[in-house]
Design a protein around this motif. Structure first.
Motif, PDB file in Angstrom:
ATOM      1  N   ASN A 133       7.531  19.182   2.734  1.00 55.91           N
ATOM      2  CA  ASN A 133       7.733  17.986   1.987  1.00 55.91           C
ATOM      3  C   ASN A 133       9.439  17.959   2.330  1.00 55.91           C
ATOM      4  OD1 ASN A 133       9.921  20.035   1.061  1.00 55.91           O
ATOM      5  ND2 ASN A 133       9.563  19.824  -1.259  1.00 55.91           N
TER       6      ASN A 133
ATOM      7  N   LYS B  29      -0.497  14.811  -1.307  1.00 60.67           N
ATOM      8  CA  LYS B  29      -1.580  14.579  -1.719  1.00 60.67           C
ATOM      9  C   LYS B  29      -2.923  15.300  -2.065  1.00 60.67           C
ATOM     10  CE  LYS B  29      -3.364  19.512   1.205  1.00 60.67           C
ATOM     11  NZ  LYS B  29      -3.620  19.892   2.740  1.00 60.67           N
ATOM     12  N   LYS B  30      -4.231  15.186  -2.535  1.00 59.08           N
ATOM     13  CA  LYS B  30      -4.418  15.186  -3.558  1.00 59.08           C
ATOM     14  C   LYS B  30      -5.340  16.324  -2.968  1.00 59.08           C
ATOM     15  CE  LYS B  30      -8.063  13.224  -6.993  1.00 59.08           C
ATOM     16  NZ  LYS B  30      -8.763  11.684  -6.857  1.00 59.08           N
TER      17      LYS B  30
ATOM     18  N   ASN C 205       9.458   5.939   4.529  1.00 58.43           N
ATOM     19  CA  ASN C 205       8.932   4.665   3.231  1.00 58.43           C
ATOM     20  C   ASN C 205       9.383   4.362   1.848  1.00 58.43           C
ATOM     21  OD1 ASN C 205       6.943   3.362   4.925  1.00 58.43           O
ATOM     22  ND2 ASN C 205       5.324   5.201   4.227  1.00 58.43           N
TER      23      ASN C 205
ATOM     24  N   GLU D  81       4.355  12.931   7.917  1.00 59.16           N
ATOM     25  CA  GLU D  81       3.186  13.771   7.350  1.00 59.16           C
ATOM     26  C   GLU D  81       3.136  13.154   5.406  1.00 59.16           C
ATOM     27  OE1 GLU D  81       3.662  18.155   7.781  1.00 59.16           O
ATOM     28  OE2 GLU D  81       3.422  17.989   9.969  1.00 59.16           O
ATOM     29  N   PRO D  82       2.790  13.142   4.924  1.00 55.76           N
ATOM     30  CA  PRO D  82       2.345  13.195   3.428  1.00 55.76           C
ATOM     31  C   PRO D  82       2.910  14.007   2.549  1.00 55.76           C
ATOM     32  CG  PRO D  82       0.091  13.520   4.148  1.00 55.76           C
ATOM     33  CD  PRO D  82       1.076  13.526   5.155  1.00 55.76           C
ATOM     34  N   LEU D  83       3.745  13.554   1.999  1.00 52.67           N
ATOM     35  CA  LEU D  83       5.072  14.326   0.833  1.00 52.67           C
ATOM     36  C   LEU D  83       4.197  14.714   0.492  1.00 52.67           C
ATOM     37  CD1 LEU D  83       7.190  11.999   1.338  1.00 52.67           C
ATOM     38  CD2 LEU D  83       7.296  14.044   1.606  1.00 52.67           C
TER      39      LEU D  83
ATOM     40  N   ARG E 102      -1.349  14.801  -7.928  1.00 51.96           N
ATOM     41  CA  ARG E 102      -1.144  15.220  -6.875  1.00 51.96           C
ATOM     42  C   ARG E 102      -0.287  16.384  -7.308  1.00 51.96           C
ATOM     43  NH1 ARG E 102       1.630   9.675  -5.560  1.00 51.96           N
ATOM     44  NH2 ARG E 102       2.505  10.257  -7.492  1.00 51.96           N
TER      45      ARG E 102
ATOM     46  N   ASP F 249       8.659  11.856   7.593  1.00 50.63           N
ATOM     47  CA  ASP F 249       8.012  11.768   6.425  1.00 50.63           C
ATOM     48  C   ASP F 249       8.364  10.532   5.317  1.00 50.63           C
ATOM     49  OD1 ASP F 249       6.500  13.508   7.941  1.00 50.63           O
ATOM     50  OD2 ASP F 249       7.775  15.037   6.393  1.00 50.63           O
ATOM     51  N   GLU F 250      10.096  10.373   5.095  1.00 50.70           N
ATOM     52  CA  GLU F 250      10.592   9.305   4.348  1.00 50.70           C
ATOM     53  C   GLU F 250      11.230   8.053   4.473  1.00 50.70           C
ATOM     54  OE1 GLU F 250      13.291  13.489   2.126  1.00 50.70           O
ATOM     55  OE2 GLU F 250      13.575  12.614   3.823  1.00 50.70           O
TER      56      GLU F 250
ATOM     57  N   ASN G 155      10.932  11.190  -5.309  1.00 44.69           N
ATOM     58  CA  ASN G 155      10.110   9.624  -5.577  1.00 44.69           C
ATOM     59  C   ASN G 155       9.583   8.816  -6.010  1.00 44.69           C
ATOM     60  OD1 ASN G 155       9.010  12.272  -4.318  1.00 44.69           O
ATOM     61  ND2 ASN G 155       8.684  13.040  -7.031  1.00 44.69           N
TER      62      ASN G 155
ATOM     63  N   GLN H  67       2.796  18.747  -0.568  1.00 46.93           N
ATOM     64  CA  GLN H  67       2.450  19.713  -0.137  1.00 46.93           C
ATOM     65  C   GLN H  67       3.392  20.714   0.481  1.00 46.93           C
ATOM     66  OE1 GLN H  67       0.908  16.228   2.734  1.00 46.93           O
ATOM     67  NE2 GLN H  67       0.368  18.491   3.278  1.00 46.93           N
TER      68      GLN H  67
END
Length: 428
Positions: A402, A388-389, A354, A384-386, A396, A351-352, A323, A399
């Motif tokens: 991952n 989420k709230k 970024n 997909e977001p790694l 956090r 997903d990774e 992360n 998900q």
């Protein structure tokens, strides 16, 4: 420059020579004379630079030079480490370099019983290596006395802050004498480290080697783009087709490490996982079997692997990118040591991307991208977001998906931030 030039006693130079070392590393050459003189010190150095011997050798020298006249063995040197593995490795370094000295040392950490540690402390030790949590347990029970500590060492202070030990550290500082020598070592010199150092060190000397953003140049770094659901298959292909015999694999989560190790076993590769939920005995056995070649693949989380010292480790795989970009540097630093070639491979899904950009910004370079035939990423796959709230406004958490083909589990919170001609390096 040789170790004879650093002001160390003949017994310590002999111990260094016994290990086959002749020339100090840059951090040792700078830190050892300053510590021998009694200065407080801030050392900015990553694992693999020889920093452990850089504080162990002069600490042992000073303990022998200023031996107390009183009877008994009070704790005179205290070394705090963030993890159990690192504590054990530092203790090994103390024993190795103190081999010709009449000093006793011990290590205390969680995950094992208190009673054997209490008995050891009652018999008396000169040097104590400890993790903060277990040390505070002993302080609360009155089974350790730190009132005679002359030297306090904080090793990997940045990781201790990241793991939430700041309050524990302050309690330990309150239990040791104000008149002491304090040595703080960290891979980074963040604002948090500056603040911590400012409150506990007196006119410290500064030693800095290998800036925090630098990755070992000898490590060949490669990214294999892949669809999130094909990571496991690609990893097995790389290990099998490449004939990899010893592979350290990083995942983000504890559950992910267990799941991947089980899957690799099914693929025919002897595998073990190490993470914070494993007992100390299980982690020690897994690491020993890995070093002996009885386990081919060791799957680890960042915290469990920090400080692992494995000679000539040829392959590190980022099954999931970390992360925080700085953790990538720590991960790939497990290989390419002591002049040996090393390869760091990252399996990156959409997903990774970024996270990958952040790592490349930190390194100030683009990492070579190689698509493996038969494992091409699906261009239609959407990120997909790694994280989420969760509903209800909580913090956090990872998900289910991952990047590891449906692995789930709690993730740790993000962190901040050779065998060579010189002594080696110093994890929970």
């Amino acid at each position: 420059m040789s170790f004879n030039d650093l002001g160390l006693s003949a017994a310590l130079v002999r111990a260094v020579t016994d290990q086959g070392y002749t020339t100090p590393t840059p951090v040792q050459a700078q830190a050892i004379p300053a510590i021998v003189e009694g200065s407080d010190l801030i050392g900015i150095a990553q694992t693999g630079t020889g920093k452990t011997a850089g504080f162990t050798l002069p600490m042992l020298h000073r303990l022998m030079e200023h031996r107390p006249e009183s009877k008994g063995r009070p704790v005179r040197a205290l070394i705090l480490t963030p993890t159990r593995e690192l504590a054990a490795q530092v203790q090994e370094s103390v024993k190795t370099y103190g081999n010709h000295l009449p000093l006793k040392s011990a290590t205390i950490f969680g995950g094992v019983g208190m009673q054997p540690q209490i008995q050891t402390l009652r018999r008396g030790v000169d040097i104590l290596v400890a993790t903060p949590g277990r040390l505070l347990d002993h302080l609360r029970q009155g089974t350790v006395d730190l009132s005679r500590v002359e030297t306090l060492v904080l090793d990997e202070a940045d990781r201790m802050l990241d793991m939430g030990f700041i309050h524990d550290i302050r309690k330990v500082i309150a239990a040791v004498p104000k008149q002491r020598q304090t040595l703080l070592f960290s891979a980074t010199f963040s604002d948090e480290i500056r603040k911590l150092a400012g409150g506990m060190l007196r006119s410290p000397q500064h030693v800095e080697v290998e800036r925090k953003a630098s990755a070992a140049e000898i490590v060949t770094q490669t990214v294999h783009p892949v669809s999130r659901g094909n990571k496991r298959a690609l990893l097995s292909n790389l290990i099998g087709e490449g004939g990899w015999k010893q592979v350290l694999v990083f995942t983000r989560t504890k559950h992910g490490a267990d799941r991947l190790a089980e899957q690799l076993e099914k693929d025919g590769f002897s595998s073990s996982a190490i993470h914070g939920n494993k007992s100390q005995g299980a982690r020690t056995r897994a690491l020993s079997q890995f070093k002996q070649g009885r386990v081919r693949v060791l799957v680890a989380t960042d915290i469990a692997a920090r400080g692992l010292d494995i000679d000539q480790l040829p392959h590190v795989v980022n099954y999931e990118l970390p992360n925080v970009a700085e953790d990538y540097v720590h991960r790939i630093g497990r290989t390419g040591r002591a002049g040996n070639e090393g390869k760091a491979v990252s399996l990156v899904c959409v997903d990774e991307l970024n996270l990958l950009k952040g790592i490349e910004r930190l390194l100030n370079r683009n990492i070579d991208k190689q698509i493996i035939a038969g494992f091409e990423p699906d261009p239609r796959e959407k990120p997909e977001p790694l994280f989420k709230k969760p509903k209800g406004g909580g913090g956090r958490r990872p998900q289910g998906n991952n990047g590891g083909g449906g692995q789930q589990g709690r993730g740790r919170r993000p962190s901040q931030g050779q065998r060579s001609a010189a002594p080696g390096r110093g994890g929970r």
